[in-house]
Design a protein around this motif. Structure first.
Motif, PDB file in Angstrom:
ATOM      1  N   UNK A  93       0.771  -1.236   0.000  1.00  0.00           N
ATOM      2  CA  UNK A  93       0.000   0.000   0.000  1.00  0.00           C
ATOM      3  C   UNK A  93       0.797   1.277   0.000  1.00  0.00           C
ATOM      4  N   UNK A  94       2.115   1.197   0.207  1.00  0.00           N
ATOM      5  CA  UNK A  94       2.914   2.427   0.262  1.00  0.00           C
ATOM      6  C   UNK A  94       2.871   3.184  -1.064  1.00  0.00           C
ATOM      7  N   UNK A  95       2.926   2.446  -2.172  1.00  0.00           N
ATOM      8  CA  UNK A  95       2.857   3.104  -3.473  1.00  0.00           C
ATOM      9  C   UNK A  95       1.510   3.756  -3.718  1.00  0.00           C
ATOM     10  N   UNK A  96       0.437   3.163  -3.199  1.00  0.00           N
ATOM     11  CA  UNK A  96      -0.890   3.748  -3.349  1.00  0.00           C
ATOM     12  C   UNK A  96      -0.977   5.088  -2.618  1.00  0.00           C
ATOM     13  N   UNK A  97      -0.369   5.144  -1.442  1.00  0.00           N
ATOM     14  CA  UNK A  97      -0.347   6.405  -0.691  1.00  0.00           C
ATOM     15  C   UNK A  97       0.415   7.461  -1.473  1.00  0.00           C
ATOM     16  N   UNK A  98       1.578   7.107  -2.025  1.00  0.00           N
ATOM     17  CA  UNK A  98       2.346   8.072  -2.808  1.00  0.00           C
ATOM     18  C   UNK A  98       1.545   8.570  -4.011  1.00  0.00           C
ATOM     19  N   UNK A 143      -0.158  22.408  -8.638  1.00  0.00           N
ATOM     20  CA  UNK A 143       1.280  22.266  -8.841  1.00  0.00           C
ATOM     21  C   UNK A 143       1.551  21.623 -10.195  1.00  0.00           C
ATOM     22  N   UNK A 144       2.668  21.973 -10.786  1.00  0.00           N
ATOM     23  CA  UNK A 144       3.081  21.312 -12.013  1.00  0.00           C
ATOM     24  C   UNK A 144       3.384  19.847 -11.717  1.00  0.00           C
ATOM     25  N   UNK A 145       3.398  19.029 -12.767  1.00  0.00           N
ATOM     26  CA  UNK A 145       3.716  17.613 -12.566  1.00  0.00           C
ATOM     27  C   UNK A 145       5.078  17.461 -11.912  1.00  0.00           C
ATOM     28  N   UNK A 146       6.054  18.242 -12.331  1.00  0.00           N
ATOM     29  CA  UNK A 146       7.411  18.161 -11.762  1.00  0.00           C
ATOM     30  C   UNK A 146       7.393  18.500 -10.282  1.00  0.00           C
ATOM     31  N   UNK A 147       6.780  19.638  -9.931  1.00  0.00           N
ATOM     32  CA  UNK A 147       6.793  20.063  -8.533  1.00  0.00           C
ATOM     33  C   UNK A 147       5.968  19.135  -7.655  1.00  0.00           C
ATOM     34  N   UNK A 148       4.857  18.633  -8.192  1.00  0.00           N
ATOM     35  CA  UNK A 148       4.028  17.700  -7.424  1.00  0.00           C
ATOM     36  C   UNK A 148       4.790  16.411  -7.147  1.00  0.00           C
ATOM     37  N   UNK A 149       5.538  15.942  -8.141  1.00  0.00           N
ATOM     38  CA  UNK A 149       6.301  14.708  -7.950  1.00  0.00           C
ATOM     39  C   UNK A 149       7.399  14.897  -6.919  1.00  0.00           C
ATOM     40  N   UNK A 150       8.142  15.975  -7.029  1.00  0.00           N
ATOM     41  CA  UNK A 150       9.242  16.217  -6.095  1.00  0.00           C
ATOM     42  C   UNK A 150       8.726  16.385  -4.666  1.00  0.00           C
ATOM     43  N   UNK A 151       7.722  17.226  -4.511  1.00  0.00           N
ATOM     44  CA  UNK A 151       7.176  17.457  -3.171  1.00  0.00           C
ATOM     45  C   UNK A 151       6.487  16.195  -2.643  1.00  0.00           C
ATOM     46  N   UNK A 152       5.745  15.499  -3.504  1.00  0.00           N
ATOM     47  CA  UNK A 152       5.031  14.309  -3.065  1.00  0.00           C
ATOM     48  C   UNK A 152       5.961  13.208  -2.600  1.00  0.00           C
TER      49      UNK A 152
END
Length: 495
Positions: free
Chosen positions: A430-435, A447-456
Motif C-alpha cells: 500500500x505504500x505506493x498507493x499512498x504516494x 502544482x506542475x507535474x514536476x513540482x508535485x512529484x518532487x514534493x510528493x
C-alpha cells in the motif's frame, strides 16, 4: 549533520578537485591531509572510547587518506593497526605512507585475523574510481571486514560501491558511517549505496565555493529547504473547490484497499474532493470508514465519463489489475486528457500500449520500470539515473523511479531530484498507493507535474520516517503515514 543539496558524478568531483589543487594552499597533499584529519575527527567523535583501530589501505589516494588518519590516531594516543593490500602507493599517497612510517607505524599485509584485536575498522581500500568487479584478495578483505562485526568507518565511499550508480561491484564494505569529501557522490544515495554507507558525513576540505562554479550537479537532494514555498497557507475565504478534485481509478475485485489508501492520502494532502471509481462489487463499502470519500462503481468508459468530467486530476492504477476490467478503465482514463498519475498495473497497460504525454507522472518501481523499457530489473538498478531518464524521454512527463534513493526526472530536465529520506519499513503493501494519492492531490491543487512529484516523494518519505520513529520500522503500515503526511504539508505551508 546537514549535508549539501548538490550531488555530483565522479568526473565532476575530479574536475572540482583539479581546480582546487590550482588554488594556493590546496595542493593534492594538503587535501589528503585534510581528508585524513576530517575522518579522524569523525572517528573520535563517534567512538570516543575506542583505542584499537584497524586502518585498511589500498594503493591509491583513498589509501593515502587512511595513512594520514592512522598517523593522527597514533599521535592522539590510539593504537592503530595499519594494514595494506596491493602495490606500493605512488605520488601523494606514497608520501603519506612514508610520513606514517616515520612516525613509527609499520604497515603490514592485510590478514583477517589481525582485525580480531581491534575495536573499529577504517575502510580506505578503494576510492571513487572503482569500475570493475571486486575479486581475489580485495574481495576477501571486504568480506573479512564485514564478517568481523566491528563498527566501520568508510573514507569517501564504502569500498566496492560504484560511486555514480550506487551498485555493488561484486562485494562492498558495509559501513556504519561514511565520511565523504569535496562533493557528495550520487551513488552514496541510491541503489545499494544507502545500505552500505550507514550515516553519511561530508567535509568540503576547505575548497572555495568559487571552484564549484559552472559545474551543474547531476542531482539535487530533496529537502524541506528547497521545497518550502511549493504550497502556501490557505486564504481565510477558501472553499473546497479551490483545492481540486482527485479521481482515483482502480480497485478491481479483491483490491478495494488500494483505492481507499490512495483516496485518503489525497484528502490528507489537501485535495478538496476525492472520488473513487472502482469495481461495482465493493463500491458501496470501500469508503465505509472514511465517509469523506465518494465512491462509484464503474464498468467501462461510459460509467467513468461523468466522474472524469468533474475531476481536476486522475490517479490510475491502484488495485487496477491486469484483467479486461482494468484494461478498459486504463484506456478510458488515458482518453480523458486530464493530468494523470500512473502507478501499479496502469504501468503494465502503458508498457503494453506505449503513449507519450507531457501532463502525467509515472511512478514505477524497478520491476515496472524494466517492463516500460523492455529491460530487466537488474539493468534498471545498475544505473537508476539512466533508467529514469530513459522513461521520461520515452513517455514524456515526469518519472518517479521508486526505491532506495527515489529519483524524480522530468523529460528534458538536466538535474534529477533525489530523495534520501524514507526507511526499509516502507517496503510494505500500500505504500505506493499512498504516494500516488499524495502526488495526485498536489497536481489537483495546481502544482506542475514536476513540482508535485518532487514534493510528493519527499512528503511521503518523511512521513514514513516520522511514523517509523514513533513505533519502529517493522510492521509499519501504509495507513500509518497519513496523519504524518498532513502534518508535513502543513509545516511546509508555514510562511
Amino acid at each position: 549533520m546537514n549535508l549539501p543539496e548538490s550531488l555530483y558524478r565522479v568526473t565532476q568531483v575530479r574536475e572540482i578537485e583539479r581546480r582546487a589543487i590550482e588554488t594556493p594552499g590546496l595542493a593534492g597533499a594538503a587535501l589528503m591531509q585534510r581528508a585524513g584529519a576530517a575522518a579522524f575527527g569523525l572517528l573520535h567523535a563517534r567512538w570516543p572510547r575506542v583505542r584499537k583501530i584497524a586502518v585498511v589501505c589500498g594503493p591509491g589516494n583513498n589509501g593515502g587518506d587512511g595513512y594520514v588518519l592512522a598517523r593522527l590516531a597514533q599521535a592522539a594516543g590510539l593504537a592503530p593497526t595499519l594494514l595494506y593490500i596491493g602495490d606500493a602507493p605512488s605520488g601523494d599517497a606514497a608520501a603519506m605512507r612514508a610520513a606514517a612510517e616515520a612516525a613509527g607505524l609499520r604497515p603490514v599485509p592485510f590478514a583477517a585475523e589481525r582485525l580480531a584485536a581491534c575495536e573499529v575498522v577504517v575502510d580506505a581500500l578503494f576510492g571513487t574510481g572503482l569500475e570493475r568487479e571486486v575479486t581475489g584478495p580485495w574481495r576477501a578483505a571486504i568480506e573479512a571486514i564485514n564478517h568481523a562485526r566491528l563498527p566501520v568507518l568508510a573514507m569517501d565511499i564504502p569500498s566496492g560501491v560504484q560511486a555514480d550508480s550506487g551498485r555493488v561491484l561484486g562485494a562492498a564494505v558495509r559501513a556504519d558511517a561514511t565520511m565523504t569529501f569535496i562533493g557528495l557522490k550520487t551513488g552514496l544515495f541510491t541503489a545499494d549505496g544507502p545500505a552500505c554507507c550507514g550515516e553519511i558525513y561530508f567535509d568540503d576540505l576547505g575548497v572555495p565555493a568559487a571552484v564549484y562554479a559552472g559545474i551543474a550537479p547531476q542531482a539535487e537532494r530533496l529537502t524541506a529547504a528547497n521545497l518550502h514555498g511549493a504550497v502556501r497557507p490557505r486564504a481565510r475565504n477558501a472553499h473546497k473547490g479551490d483545492f481540486g478534485h482527485v479521481l482515483v481509478v482502480g480497485g478491481d475485485r479483491g483490491m478495494p484497499g488500494a483505492v481507499r489508501l490512495a483516496g485518503e492520502a489525497a484528502l490528507r494532502t489537501g485535495a478538496g474532493l476525492v472520488t473513487l471509481a472502482t469495481h461495482p462489487a465493493h463500491a458501496a463499502t470501500v469508503n465505509g470508514a472514511r465517509p469523506e470519500l465518494m465512491a462509484f462503481g464503474v464498468n467501462d468508459a461510459a460509467d467513468l465519463a461523468p466522474l472524469v468530467a468533474r475531476a481536476t486530476a486522475i490517479a490510475v492504477g491502484p488495485g487496477l489489475q491486469r484483467g479486461e476490467w482494468g484494461g478498459r478503465l486504463f484506456s478510458a482514463a488515458l482518453e480523458a486528457r486530464r493530468p494523470l498519475v500512473v502507478d501499479a498495473d496502469a504501468l503494465y497497460w502503458l508498457a503494453a500500449e506505449p503513449a507519450r504525454r507531457d501532463n502525467w507522472v509515472l511512478t514505477p518501481h524497478p520491476g515496472e520500470a524494466a517492463r516500460l523499457l523492455g529491460a530487466t530489473a537488474d539493468a534498471v538498478q545498475a544505473d537508476r539515473f539512466a533508467a529514469a531518464r530513459a522513461i521520461a524521454d520515452k513517455f514524456g512527463g515526469v518519472c518517479v523511479l521508486k526505491g532506495a534513493g527515489t529519483l524524480v526526472c522530468s523529460a528534458g530536465e538536466a538535474v534529477f531530484g533525489l530523495c534520501d529520506a524514507g526507511n526499509p519499513g516502507m517496503a510494505s503493501a500500500g505504500m505506493g498507493d499512498v504516494l500516488t494519492g499524495i502526488i495526485a492531490a498536489l497536481v489537483a491543487q495546481g502544482l506542475s507535474a514536476r513540482d508535485a512529484a518532487r514534493l510528493g516523494v519527499w512528503l511521503h518519505a518523511r512521513a514514513g520516517d516520522e511514523a517509523a520513529a514513533a513505533g519502529g520500522e517493522i510492521g509499519l503500515l501504509a495507513s500509518d503515514l497519513l496523519l504524518h503526511v498532513r502534518a508535513g504539508i502543513n509545516r511546509l505551508a508555514q510562511p
